[in-house]
Design an enzyme around this catalytic site. Structure first.
Site, PDB file in Angstrom:
ATOM      1  N   ALA A 125      12.392  -4.803 -15.609  1.00 37.13           N
ATOM      2  CA  ALA A 125      11.840  -3.630 -16.536  1.00 37.13           C
ATOM      3  C   ALA A 125      10.205  -4.340 -16.837  1.00 37.13           C
ATOM      4  O   ALA A 125      10.353  -4.756 -18.216  1.00 37.13           O
ATOM      5  CB  ALA A 125      12.802  -3.381 -17.376  1.00 37.13           C
ATOM      6  N   LEU A 126       9.491  -3.803 -16.225  1.00 38.37           N
ATOM      7  CA  LEU A 126       8.068  -4.299 -16.473  1.00 38.37           C
ATOM      8  C   LEU A 126       7.209  -3.066 -16.998  1.00 38.37           C
ATOM      9  O   LEU A 126       6.480  -3.042 -18.110  1.00 38.37           O
ATOM     10  CB  LEU A 126       7.402  -4.803 -15.417  1.00 38.37           C
ATOM     11  CG  LEU A 126       5.781  -5.233 -15.566  1.00 38.37           C
ATOM     12  CD1 LEU A 126       5.719  -6.102 -16.812  1.00 38.37           C
ATOM     13  CD2 LEU A 126       5.327  -6.046 -14.596  1.00 38.37           C
ATOM     14  N   GLY A 148       2.814   3.753 -21.041  1.00 42.50           N
ATOM     15  CA  GLY A 148       1.187   3.548 -21.274  1.00 42.50           C
ATOM     16  C   GLY A 148       0.854   2.232 -20.767  1.00 42.50           C
ATOM     17  O   GLY A 148      -0.323   1.591 -21.054  1.00 42.50           O
ATOM     18  N   SER A 189       0.079  -0.041 -14.406  1.00 36.81           N
ATOM     19  CA  SER A 189      -0.962  -0.831 -13.749  1.00 36.81           C
ATOM     20  C   SER A 189      -1.497  -2.141 -14.704  1.00 36.81           C
ATOM     21  O   SER A 189      -1.466  -3.108 -14.314  1.00 36.81           O
ATOM     22  CB  SER A 189      -2.143  -0.100 -13.070  1.00 36.81           C
ATOM     23  OG  SER A 189      -1.888   0.744 -12.052  1.00 36.81           O
ATOM     24  N   ARG A 205       7.292  14.932  25.708  1.00 34.90           N
ATOM     25  CA  ARG A 205       6.803  16.274  25.159  1.00 34.90           C
ATOM     26  C   ARG A 205       5.807  17.042  26.363  1.00 34.90           C
ATOM     27  O   ARG A 205       4.788  16.401  26.469  1.00 34.90           O
ATOM     28  CB  ARG A 205       6.016  16.260  24.025  1.00 34.90           C
ATOM     29  CG  ARG A 205       5.602  17.680  23.443  1.00 34.90           C
ATOM     30  CD  ARG A 205       6.763  18.518  22.966  1.00 34.90           C
ATOM     31  NE  ARG A 205       6.168  19.319  21.841  1.00 34.90           N
ATOM     32  CZ  ARG A 205       6.080  20.770  22.313  1.00 34.90           C
ATOM     33  NH1 ARG A 205       6.048  21.170  23.718  1.00 34.90           N
ATOM     34  NH2 ARG A 205       5.495  21.473  21.440  1.00 34.90           N
ATOM     35  N   GLN A 217      -6.184  12.098  26.184  1.00 36.50           N
ATOM     36  CA  GLN A 217      -6.686  10.858  25.661  1.00 36.50           C
ATOM     37  C   GLN A 217      -6.895  10.873  24.087  1.00 36.50           C
ATOM     38  O   GLN A 217      -6.812   9.950  23.499  1.00 36.50           O
ATOM     39  CB  GLN A 217      -8.264  10.954  26.036  1.00 36.50           C
ATOM     40  CG  GLN A 217      -9.125   9.686  25.565  1.00 36.50           C
ATOM     41  CD  GLN A 217     -10.305   9.635  26.134  1.00 36.50           C
ATOM     42  OE1 GLN A 217     -11.169  10.449  25.646  1.00 36.50           O
ATOM     43  NE2 GLN A 217     -10.904   8.891  27.109  1.00 36.50           N
ATOM     44  N   GLU A 266       4.782  -2.068  -8.109  1.00 37.07           N
ATOM     45  CA  GLU A 266       4.443  -3.467  -8.016  1.00 37.07           C
ATOM     46  C   GLU A 266       3.210  -3.691  -7.904  1.00 37.07           C
ATOM     47  O   GLU A 266       2.555  -4.615  -7.230  1.00 37.07           O
ATOM     48  CB  GLU A 266       5.180  -4.247  -6.978  1.00 37.07           C
ATOM     49  CG  GLU A 266       6.741  -4.191  -7.154  1.00 37.07           C
ATOM     50  CD  GLU A 266       7.678  -5.064  -6.113  1.00 37.07           C
ATOM     51  OE1 GLU A 266       6.884  -6.129  -5.774  1.00 37.07           O
ATOM     52  OE2 GLU A 266       8.415  -4.582  -5.789  1.00 37.07           O
ATOM     53  N   GLU A 269      -5.443   0.083  -6.199  1.00 32.96           N
ATOM     54  CA  GLU A 269      -6.536  -0.225  -6.939  1.00 32.96           C
ATOM     55  C   GLU A 269      -6.240  -1.708  -7.494  1.00 32.96           C
ATOM     56  O   GLU A 269      -7.141  -2.521  -7.704  1.00 32.96           O
ATOM     57  CB  GLU A 269      -6.715   0.826  -8.042  1.00 32.96           C
ATOM     58  CG  GLU A 269      -7.286   2.084  -7.202  1.00 32.96           C
ATOM     59  CD  GLU A 269      -6.160   2.803  -6.362  1.00 32.96           C
ATOM     60  OE1 GLU A 269      -6.348   3.794  -5.675  1.00 32.96           O
ATOM     61  OE2 GLU A 269      -4.845   2.585  -6.937  1.00 32.96           O
TER      62      GLU A 269
END
Length: 402
Positions: free
Chosen positions: A116-117, A121, A124, A284, A295, A380, A384
């Site tokens: 629980a981190l 608000g 990140s 297919r 290609q 986690e 960014e």
């Protein structure tokens, strides 16, 4: 750093894990209720001995487990990873009493853990946590500053006449995997206001503590994820993981191990998407031949394979660095998670494109993977954030002359 390659026992073990995931774990996963902890699945992971390996093996083994399970059953991979993420702080930073109380149950699959981190608000920016750990009136010794506890020469928290230091947790956590159904939570709370990352303490909080409530969240991929409310939840020095005001070390120490393994999860999904695409394009019929003979298609499949293998190599390089206690683990872990999760997103998306409309149908492997692959680029530490960590490590190394 030497090139990574699997030895024969590792190759055989990975093949065995894929088979077990497909034959024993996937049927249990399919019986689970979306958005809720699948306790029979967790218990089976315990019976197979995989949960115990979370704490007895290194980062490379963790990555091998996560990649192999993800290939055949993403739900089993996620259940395993969440047990590790929630309980690893207890294993690495807990007291003997804390470890004896919880780790046997975790490894047997009888107790569900949660990390629980994140907060509404502070996702990140983990150093901006606002969940308050307020010292109770009259608690602690007068010669000890608020938010700190006395430690004996041996390092254990010392008692005082009124008993161990006591706090009350007040605030919210959000986007917490396994919440609100976990049996205990590793909770990060602010014990010293205005101190940034240096004023956070990690607590082990059993789910039955008074004042702790939670609600489930309906997410894109139906994992057990929820929000937690803390209304003056009582904790004491006996619940501290590590040291008071040093909880950020607990969080980062845990994430440095698990970030490369998030990359392994992504690689497992990418490999599953790539293999499905190889099989589909080989059989297919299209434009007078097979899809693979075009290609444009062949080059796209080659790009998918290239990105999957590059991500795999970086993941295992980071895991090896962790196991060898190399000094550049934070940067390598960030690179591994970043490259692997971004690459997996590309590979799965391209697999859907090459399969066409059939891949968008509910129940198709790629429809499932398309929903699963998006979240790892966020949790986690978003992509960014990983770029920020990488840049910080690069400049630090330059200034240190490395």
């Amino acid at each position: 750093m030497p090139a990574f390659s699997l030895d024969p026992p590792q190759t055989a073990w990975c093949a065995e894990l894929r088979t077990v995931a497909a034959e024993r774990l996937r049927p249990l996963a399919e019986k689970g209720e979306p958005g809720h902890v699948n306790r029979p699945l967790v218990a089976e992971l315990g019976r197979l001995g995989l949960l115990k390996r979370l704490f007895t093996s290194g980062a490379v083994d963790l990555c091998l487990m996560r990649e192999s399970l993800a290939y055949a059953c993403t739900e089993a991979e996620t259940a395993l990873a969440l047990q590790g993420l929630g309980a690893y702080p207890v294993h690495a930073y807990g007291t003997p009493a804390q470890r004896d109380r919880w780790l046997p149950q975790v490894t047997e699959g009888g107790a569900v853990a949660a990390f629980a981190l994140s907060e509404p608000g502070a996702g990140s920016d983990a150093a901006a946590l606002e969940l308050r750990a307020e010292r109770e009136e009259g608690e602690g010794r007068e010669d000890v500053p608020p938010g700190q506890s006395v430690r004996t020469p041996g390092g254990s928290l010392a008692a005082h006449p009124d008993g161990p230091a006591r706090w009350r947790l007040t605030g919210e956590k959000c986007w917490i995997s396994n919440a609100p159904e976990a049996d205990f939570y590793t909770v990060f709370a602010r014990t010293t206001p205005g101190a940034g990352a240096r004023g956070v303490t990690a607590f082990l909080v059993p789910a039955d503590r008074p004042g702790l409530t939670g609600t489930g969240l309906d997410m894109l991929s139906p994992h057990p994820i929820g929000a937690l409310g803390f209304d003056a939840v009582p904790v004491t020095a006996d619940d501290v993981l590590g040291e008071p005001d040093r909880g950020f070390r607990v969080a980062m120490g845990t994430l440095n191990l698990f970030r490369p393994s998030v990359g392994a999860f992504a690689v497992g999904m990418a490999q599953a998407a790539l293999d499905a695409t190889l099989a589909h394009t080989a059989r297919r019929d299209a434009f007078g031949g097979k899809l693979k003979d075009l290609q444009t298609v062949a080059h796209q499949v080659a790009e998918m394979a290239l990105r999957t293998e590059a991500a795999r190599l970086m993941v295992y390089a980071a895991a090896t660095a962790y196991d060898e206690e190399a000094p550049d683990v934070p940067g390598r872990a960030a690179m591994a998670k970043l490259l692997a999760t971004e690459s997996a997103q590309y590979v799965v998306d391209m697999a859907v494109q090459l399969h066409g409309a059939r891949a968008l149908r509910r129940g198709h492997l790629l429809e499932h993977l398309y929903r699963e692959v998006r979240a790892p680029r966020v949790y986690e530490g978003a992509s960014e954030v990983q770029r920020g960590i990488i840049a910080k490590e690069l400049y630090a190394n330059m200034e240190a002359g490395r």
